[in-house]
Write a protein that holds these residues in place. Structure first.
Motif, PDB file in Angstrom:
ATOM      1  N   LYS A 310      -9.595  -1.553  -4.509  1.00 19.28           N
ATOM      2  CA  LYS A 310      -8.269  -2.111  -4.760  1.00 19.28           C
ATOM      3  C   LYS A 310      -7.964  -1.976  -6.238  1.00 19.28           C
ATOM      4  CE  LYS A 310      -4.483  -4.598  -4.842  1.00 19.28           C
ATOM      5  NZ  LYS A 310      -3.190  -4.034  -4.391  1.00 19.28           N
ATOM      6  N   GLU A 311      -6.904  -1.247  -6.543  1.00 18.80           N
ATOM      7  CA  GLU A 311      -6.549  -1.080  -7.954  1.00 18.80           C
ATOM      8  C   GLU A 311      -5.768  -2.299  -8.440  1.00 18.80           C
ATOM      9  OE1 GLU A 311      -4.888   2.128 -11.199  1.00 18.80           O
ATOM     10  OE2 GLU A 311      -4.541   2.508  -9.069  1.00 18.80           O
ATOM     11  N   LEU A 312      -6.348  -2.973  -9.440  1.00 11.82           N
ATOM     12  CA  LEU A 312      -5.707  -4.106 -10.113  1.00 11.82           C
ATOM     13  C   LEU A 312      -5.911  -3.909 -11.617  1.00 11.82           C
ATOM     14  CD1 LEU A 312      -6.514  -7.410  -8.149  1.00 11.82           C
ATOM     15  CD2 LEU A 312      -4.310  -6.273  -8.392  1.00 11.82           C
ATOM     16  N   PRO A 313      -4.951  -3.278 -12.301  1.00 12.21           N
ATOM     17  CA  PRO A 313      -5.142  -2.959 -13.722  1.00 12.21           C
ATOM     18  C   PRO A 313      -5.340  -4.174 -14.613  1.00 12.21           C
ATOM     19  CG  PRO A 313      -3.299  -1.728 -12.782  1.00 12.21           C
ATOM     20  CD  PRO A 313      -3.686  -2.752 -11.770  1.00 12.21           C
ATOM     21  N   GLY A 314      -4.938  -5.367 -14.140  1.00 13.14           N
ATOM     22  CA  GLY A 314      -5.059  -6.556 -14.975  1.00 13.14           C
ATOM     23  C   GLY A 314      -6.444  -7.147 -15.049  1.00 13.14           C
ATOM     24  N   VAL A 315      -7.356  -6.709 -14.196  1.00 10.30           N
ATOM     25  CA  VAL A 315      -8.718  -7.249 -14.224  1.00 10.30           C
ATOM     26  C   VAL A 315      -9.363  -6.937 -15.577  1.00 10.30           C
ATOM     27  CG1 VAL A 315     -11.034  -7.105 -13.227  1.00 10.30           C
ATOM     28  CG2 VAL A 315      -9.025  -7.117 -11.734  1.00 10.30           C
ATOM     29  N   GLY A 316      -9.836  -7.974 -16.243  1.00  6.09           N
ATOM     30  CA  GLY A 316     -10.502  -7.803 -17.535  1.00  6.09           C
ATOM     31  C   GLY A 316      -9.574  -7.657 -18.720  1.00  6.09           C
ATOM     32  N   GLN A 317      -8.254  -7.747 -18.489  1.00  3.27           N
ATOM     33  CA  GLN A 317      -7.276  -7.628 -19.564  1.00  3.27           C
ATOM     34  C   GLN A 317      -6.773  -9.027 -19.972  1.00  3.27           C
ATOM     35  OE1 GLN A 317      -8.020  -4.093 -20.054  1.00  3.27           O
ATOM     36  NE2 GLN A 317      -5.945  -4.320 -20.860  1.00  3.27           N
ATOM     37  N   ASN A 318      -5.867  -9.064 -20.948  1.00  7.37           N
ATOM     38  CA  ASN A 318      -5.166 -10.288 -21.372  1.00  7.37           C
ATOM     39  C   ASN A 318      -6.112 -11.390 -21.858  1.00  7.37           C
ATOM     40  OD1 ASN A 318      -2.618 -11.569 -21.769  1.00  7.37           O
ATOM     41  ND2 ASN A 318      -2.940 -12.821 -19.964  1.00  7.37           N
ATOM     42  N   VAL A 319      -7.265 -11.009 -22.399  1.00  5.32           N
ATOM     43  CA  VAL A 319      -8.258 -11.976 -22.855  1.00  5.32           C
ATOM     44  C   VAL A 319      -7.805 -12.605 -24.168  1.00  5.32           C
ATOM     45  CG1 VAL A 319     -10.632 -12.230 -23.676  1.00  5.32           C
ATOM     46  CG2 VAL A 319     -10.138 -10.816 -21.657  1.00  5.32           C
ATOM     47  N   GLN A 320      -7.854 -13.926 -24.212  1.00  7.55           N
ATOM     48  CA  GLN A 320      -7.436 -14.687 -25.395  1.00  7.55           C
ATOM     49  C   GLN A 320      -8.512 -15.708 -25.745  1.00  7.55           C
ATOM     50  OE1 GLN A 320      -3.396 -16.216 -24.244  1.00  7.55           O
ATOM     51  NE2 GLN A 320      -3.738 -14.653 -22.675  1.00  7.55           N
ATOM     52  N   GLU A 321      -8.589 -16.035 -27.027  1.00  7.73           N
ATOM     53  CA  GLU A 321      -9.654 -16.923 -27.485  1.00  7.73           C
ATOM     54  C   GLU A 321      -9.150 -17.789 -28.641  1.00  7.73           C
ATOM     55  OE1 GLU A 321     -11.978 -18.783 -27.193  1.00  7.73           O
ATOM     56  OE2 GLU A 321     -13.873 -17.679 -27.233  1.00  7.73           O
ATOM     57  N   HIS A 322      -9.824 -18.878 -28.892  1.00  4.24           N
ATOM     58  CA  HIS A 322      -9.617 -19.701 -30.080  1.00  4.24           C
ATOM     59  C   HIS A 322     -10.640 -19.279 -31.147  1.00  4.24           C
ATOM     60  CE1 HIS A 322      -7.975 -23.226 -27.402  1.00  4.24           C
ATOM     61  NE2 HIS A 322      -7.130 -22.213 -27.496  1.00  4.24           N
ATOM     62  N   ALA A 323     -10.333 -19.547 -32.405  1.00  5.62           N
ATOM     63  CA  ALA A 323     -11.272 -19.240 -33.482  1.00  5.62           C
ATOM     64  C   ALA A 323     -11.207 -20.325 -34.538  1.00  5.62           C
ATOM     65  CB  ALA A 323     -10.964 -17.877 -34.106  1.00  5.62           C
ATOM     66  N   VAL A 324     -12.325 -20.503 -35.252  1.00 10.83           N
ATOM     67  CA  VAL A 324     -12.414 -21.562 -36.255  1.00 10.83           C
ATOM     68  C   VAL A 324     -13.073 -21.047 -37.521  1.00 10.83           C
ATOM     69  CG1 VAL A 324     -12.693 -23.269 -34.414  1.00 10.83           C
ATOM     70  CG2 VAL A 324     -14.710 -22.452 -35.627  1.00 10.83           C
ATOM     71  N   LEU A 325     -12.824 -21.783 -38.592  1.00  6.17           N
ATOM     72  CA  LEU A 325     -13.651 -21.679 -39.794  1.00  6.17           C
ATOM     73  C   LEU A 325     -14.076 -23.096 -40.152  1.00  6.17           C
ATOM     74  CD1 LEU A 325     -14.767 -19.612 -41.902  1.00  6.17           C
ATOM     75  CD2 LEU A 325     -13.063 -20.562 -43.460  1.00  6.17           C
ATOM     76  N   VAL A 326     -15.372 -23.260 -40.396  1.00 11.21           N
ATOM     77  CA  VAL A 326     -15.899 -24.565 -40.785  1.00 11.21           C
ATOM     78  C   VAL A 326     -15.804 -24.693 -42.302  1.00 11.21           C
ATOM     79  CG1 VAL A 326     -17.903 -26.097 -40.777  1.00 11.21           C
ATOM     80  CG2 VAL A 326     -17.467 -24.586 -38.821  1.00 11.21           C
ATOM     81  N   THR A 327     -15.052 -25.691 -42.747  1.00 12.32           N
ATOM     82  CA  THR A 327     -14.963 -25.984 -44.173  1.00 12.32           C
ATOM     83  C   THR A 327     -15.832 -27.205 -44.465  1.00 12.32           C
ATOM     84  OG1 THR A 327     -13.001 -27.388 -43.851  1.00 12.32           O
ATOM     85  CG2 THR A 327     -12.626 -25.071 -44.347  1.00 12.32           C
ATOM     86  N   SER A 328     -16.467 -27.216 -45.639  1.00 13.19           N
ATOM     87  CA  SER A 328     -17.366 -28.332 -45.950  1.00 13.19           C
ATOM     88  C   SER A 328     -17.349 -28.621 -47.448  1.00 13.19           C
ATOM     89  CB  SER A 328     -18.789 -28.030 -45.485  1.00 13.19           C
ATOM     90  OG  SER A 328     -19.304 -26.883 -46.122  1.00 13.19           O
ATOM     91  N   TRP A 329     -17.700 -29.864 -47.763  1.00 13.54           N
ATOM     92  CA  TRP A 329     -17.724 -30.328 -49.140  1.00 13.54           C
ATOM     93  C   TRP A 329     -18.957 -31.187 -49.386  1.00 13.54           C
ATOM     94  CZ3 TRP A 329     -13.604 -30.138 -45.953  1.00 13.54           C
ATOM     95  CH2 TRP A 329     -12.506 -29.357 -46.352  1.00 13.54           C
ATOM     96  N   GLU A 330     -19.462 -31.106 -50.607  1.00 16.26           N
ATOM     97  CA  GLU A 330     -20.575 -31.965 -51.012  1.00 16.26           C
ATOM     98  C   GLU A 330     -20.030 -33.338 -51.375  1.00 16.26           C
ATOM     99  OE1 GLU A 330     -23.490 -32.135 -54.826  1.00 16.26           O
ATOM    100  OE2 GLU A 330     -23.476 -30.219 -53.736  1.00 16.26           O
ATOM    101  N   LEU A 331     -20.762 -34.369 -50.974  1.00 16.28           N
ATOM    102  CA  LEU A 331     -20.336 -35.742 -51.220  1.00 16.28           C
ATOM    103  C   LEU A 331     -20.989 -36.318 -52.475  1.00 16.28           C
ATOM    104  CD1 LEU A 331     -20.546 -37.197 -47.599  1.00 16.28           C
ATOM    105  CD2 LEU A 331     -18.570 -36.222 -48.763  1.00 16.28           C
ATOM    106  N   LYS A 332     -20.338 -37.314 -53.033  1.00  7.75           N
ATOM    107  CA  LYS A 332     -20.894 -38.018 -54.188  1.00  7.75           C
ATOM    108  C   LYS A 332     -22.183 -38.743 -53.797  1.00  7.75           C
ATOM    109  CE  LYS A 332     -16.465 -38.677 -56.552  1.00  7.75           C
ATOM    110  NZ  LYS A 332     -15.448 -39.656 -57.019  1.00  7.75           N
ATOM    111  N   GLU A 333     -23.012 -38.994 -54.794  1.00  2.00           N
ATOM    112  CA  GLU A 333     -24.321 -39.583 -54.540  1.00  2.00           C
ATOM    113  C   GLU A 333     -24.228 -40.985 -53.947  1.00  2.00           C
ATOM    114  OE1 GLU A 333     -27.217 -38.298 -54.733  1.00  2.00           O
ATOM    115  OE2 GLU A 333     -26.848 -36.403 -55.760  1.00  2.00           O
ATOM    116  N   ASN A 334     -23.197 -41.723 -54.316  1.00  7.70           N
ATOM    117  CA  ASN A 334     -23.102 -43.116 -53.876  1.00  7.70           C
ATOM    118  C   ASN A 334     -22.447 -43.283 -52.513  1.00  7.70           C
ATOM    119  OD1 ASN A 334     -20.565 -42.374 -54.672  1.00  7.70           O
ATOM    120  ND2 ASN A 334     -20.073 -44.319 -55.684  1.00  7.70           N
ATOM    121  N   VAL A 335     -22.163 -42.159 -51.846  1.00  6.02           N
ATOM    122  CA  VAL A 335     -21.525 -42.203 -50.530  1.00  6.02           C
ATOM    123  C   VAL A 335     -22.601 -42.174 -49.454  1.00  6.02           C
ATOM    124  CG1 VAL A 335     -19.993 -41.029 -48.934  1.00  6.02           C
ATOM    125  CG2 VAL A 335     -19.449 -41.090 -51.372  1.00  6.02           C
ATOM    126  N   ASP A 336     -22.505 -43.103 -48.521  1.00  7.39           N
ATOM    127  CA  ASP A 336     -23.482 -43.142 -47.435  1.00  7.39           C
ATOM    128  C   ASP A 336     -22.732 -43.250 -46.118  1.00  7.39           C
ATOM    129  OD1 ASP A 336     -25.657 -43.326 -45.844  1.00  7.39           O
ATOM    130  OD2 ASP A 336     -26.196 -45.374 -46.384  1.00  7.39           O
TER     131      ASP A 336
END
Length: 596
Positions: A310-336
């Motif tokens: 059975k020909e179904l050209p849409g099989v395996g097409q139209n793939v969509q995804e989410h993406a991220v970047l992890v941002t980070s920061w160093e904390l001050k010494e007195n922060v717990d």
């Protein structure tokens, strides 16, 4: 509990469910409510039931790379992402990804669910899907302290309380969530009005698939399989890799499934069906199985030497995804903040926290869903640039893709919540690891409305050979533009908005040497990550618009093959995907029962 090969080989069942993951166990549990039908579930992974490595809520992320719990897929080298091959881990074993995910329970905006219906799918709207959500959810309210801290009002929360899947807030709330809550409010971000009732815009504390009474993860086996494991009409076989659907051609030219072929140990077996075969193998595998069964694009099948049925050209097409970047920061010494530095240590260090239901591993997460307009002074320019580029692309795009692009452009213009920010108290590896003895705070910047479209296609007729995963990350420049602005806004919060700015020493990821837009773009290309929310490879669309399944989830050109997992979603949405997978499965079971 689980079956032996003798219980299954050459046997006949009313329904065969391919994949015992999140969706598969839901479908099987609902269909086997009728004692007059028999249901077989075939799962390629192991059972992994009652396994503390899965049940401990502190264990998320530690399964990746472990062959017992994770399929460790990778994408092709990404042309528009510095040639990087992105990791695409998926849950392996009963429960699938619901057993190894980050427990997040979020729902899409009502408008974005309604847009699935607009693409040609009657009945797939917010009202229908919210009814499924509420059927699933067994909400356990938090303590009064948590309710007061986060101004939680459950009068119009839109969360079900009688469903089999427990969802809850953790017993304690990490202070990082309180700090970020005040920071967001000071930056002009409102509290989300109805995060679980169709309007997640703003800040909110996220429900988790978690039972505070037992302090354990809840997932599809605990909710849908274990309570029903002794049903005589429900058979579950693990370590069974389905290799193809067996079909015969009917007099009207349609294909009818007569069963499936599968590998168990080093032998090939088959099982027959009286009624239907239901694919719940997930976005990464359901299209692969259709192609191995002779259903798909004729050129793909020719290359792997599989006869076209059975020909179904849409099989395996139209793939969509989410993406991220992890941002980070160093904390001050007195922060717990509950000793965030322990998160750089192995998981065993979490056990003392798990026993008391306190500490960073049980502290929950908070999110913000907002629009490009709310975070970037360049929003108008980016939207105009996207309109020109996508309008140009639509000149040669398929009718289906043109419809999707028009909806996506409308989302941009109306300020849909495409930009997500996740407070992360867990250790996430990055290009710049924490300095010895230093603590970090992290904001995960997630882009949820990608214009880029990818593919998932078989490269061999051997079922043990993974298909080729090519999401085309950042092929459409607007996707990268959006994520750059999110990173810049996260930095703005850390550098200029209290109380977050008052505890920060310096940026770590991206490092302080990354300043210009172009430098941020390169950092995203090299260090970006997925959130494993892939959709679209078996899109629910009209057949003449490259659809694979109709609104009843039946594969076009077949009489009794359905797909009931995230692969059917034709247009991605602003939410984590777990809740939607459960809802698709519940909806599928309803449809099948109605039509049987």
């Amino acid at each position: 509990m689980t079956a032996t090969i003798e219980d299954v080989a050459n046997q006949r069942f009313d329904y065969i469910v391919v994949g015992g993951g999140t969706a598969g166990l839901v479908v099987a549990a609902r269909l086997s409510e009728d004692p007059n039908v028999s249901v077989l579930v075939l799962e390629a992974g192991q059972a992994n039931l009652n396994d503390p490595v899965l049940l401990h809520p502190d264990s998320h992320g530690n399964h990746f790379g472990n062959d017992q719990y994770s399929w460790n897929y990778v994408t092709t080298e990404q042309e528009f992402s510095a040639g990087v091959r992105w990791s695409w881990h998926r849950g392996k074993g009963l429960g699938g990804s619901s057993g190894i995910n980050f427990l997040q329970w979020t729902k899409p905006p009502a408008e974005e669910v309604n847009e699935i219906e607009k693409l040609g799918n009657p009945g797939w709207n917010w009202d229908t899907i919210q009814r499924q959500f509420r059927k699933i959810e067994g909400f356990i309210p938090p303590t009064k302290d948590v309710q007061e801290q986060f101004h939680l009002n459950f009068d119009d929360y839109g969360v079900g309380t009688e469903g089999p899947l427990n969802v809850a807030f953790p017993g304690t709330i990490n202070p990082v969530n309180l700090i970020l809550r005040e920071t967001y409010l000071n930056a002009g971000v409102p509290l989300a009005r109805k995060p679980y009732n169709g309007d997640p815009k703003g800040y909110y504390l996220v429900l988790q698939t978690y039972d505070p009474r037992t302090r354990t993860r809840t997932y599809s086996p605990t909710a849908y399989y274990l309570p029903h494991k002794d049903r005589t009409n429900l058979t579950v076989l693990t370590s069974a890799l389905v290799s193809r659907i067996l079909t015969k051609k009917m007099s009207d030219g349609q294909l009818s499934s007569r069963g499936v072929e599968f590998l168990h140990g080093d032998k090939t077996y088959s099982a027959a069906t009286r009624k239907e075969v239901i694919l719940t193998a997930g976005t990464l595998q359901s299209a692969h199985l259709l192609e191995l069964s002779g259903i798909g694009n004729k050129e793909v099948l020719r290359k792997i030497n599989v006869p076209l049925l059975k020909e179904l050209p849409g099989v395996g097409q139209n793939v969509q995804e989410h993406a991220v970047l992890v941002t980070s920061w160093e904390l001050k010494e007195n922060v717990d903040l509950e000793n965030l530095n322990i998160l750089n240590k192995p998981i065993i260090s979490s056990q003392e926290f798990y026993a008391k239901e306190t500490g960073v591993y049980t502290g929950g997460r908070s999110v913000v869903f907002t629009s490009l307009q709310n975070i970037s002074p360049k929003a108008a320019d980016i939207i105009e640039k996207a309109q020109k580029a996508i309008t140009k692309k639509m000149e040669t795009a398929s009718p289906s893709l043109r419809e999707q692009y028009n909806i996506q452009l409308d989302r941009l213009e109306r300020g849909a919540p495409a930009a997500e920010f996740i407070a992360s108290v867990m250790f996430v590896p990055g290009p710049n690891p924490p300095a010895s003895g230093k603590q970090q705070i992290r904001l995960v910047c997630a882009a949820n409305h990608f214009f880029s479209r990818g593919t998932i296609h078989s490269v061999s007729n051997d079922p043990k050979v993974d298909p080729e995963f090519d999401p085309h990350y950042f092929e459409e420049e607007v996707d990268l533009d959006m994520l750059v602005e999110q990173v810049k806004w996260a930095r703005h919060l850390a550098e200029h908005v209290s109380p977050l700015k008052d505890i920060i020493v310096k940026a770590v990821n991206p490092g302080p040497e990354v300043q210009t837009d172009d430098e941020i773009r390169e950092s995203i290309k090299k260090a970006g990550m997925t959130t494993w929310h892939t959709v679209g490879s078996c899109s629910m669309l009209p057949e003449d618009k490259e659809g694979v399944v109709d609104p009843s989830l039946k594969v076009y050109g077949t009489t009794n093959i359905r797909v009931a997992d995230l692969s059917i979603i034709p247009l991605n949405f602003a939410a984590h995907s777990q809740a939607m997978v459960y809802a698709i499965a519940e909806r599928a079971a309803e449809i099948i029962k109605t039509q049987s």
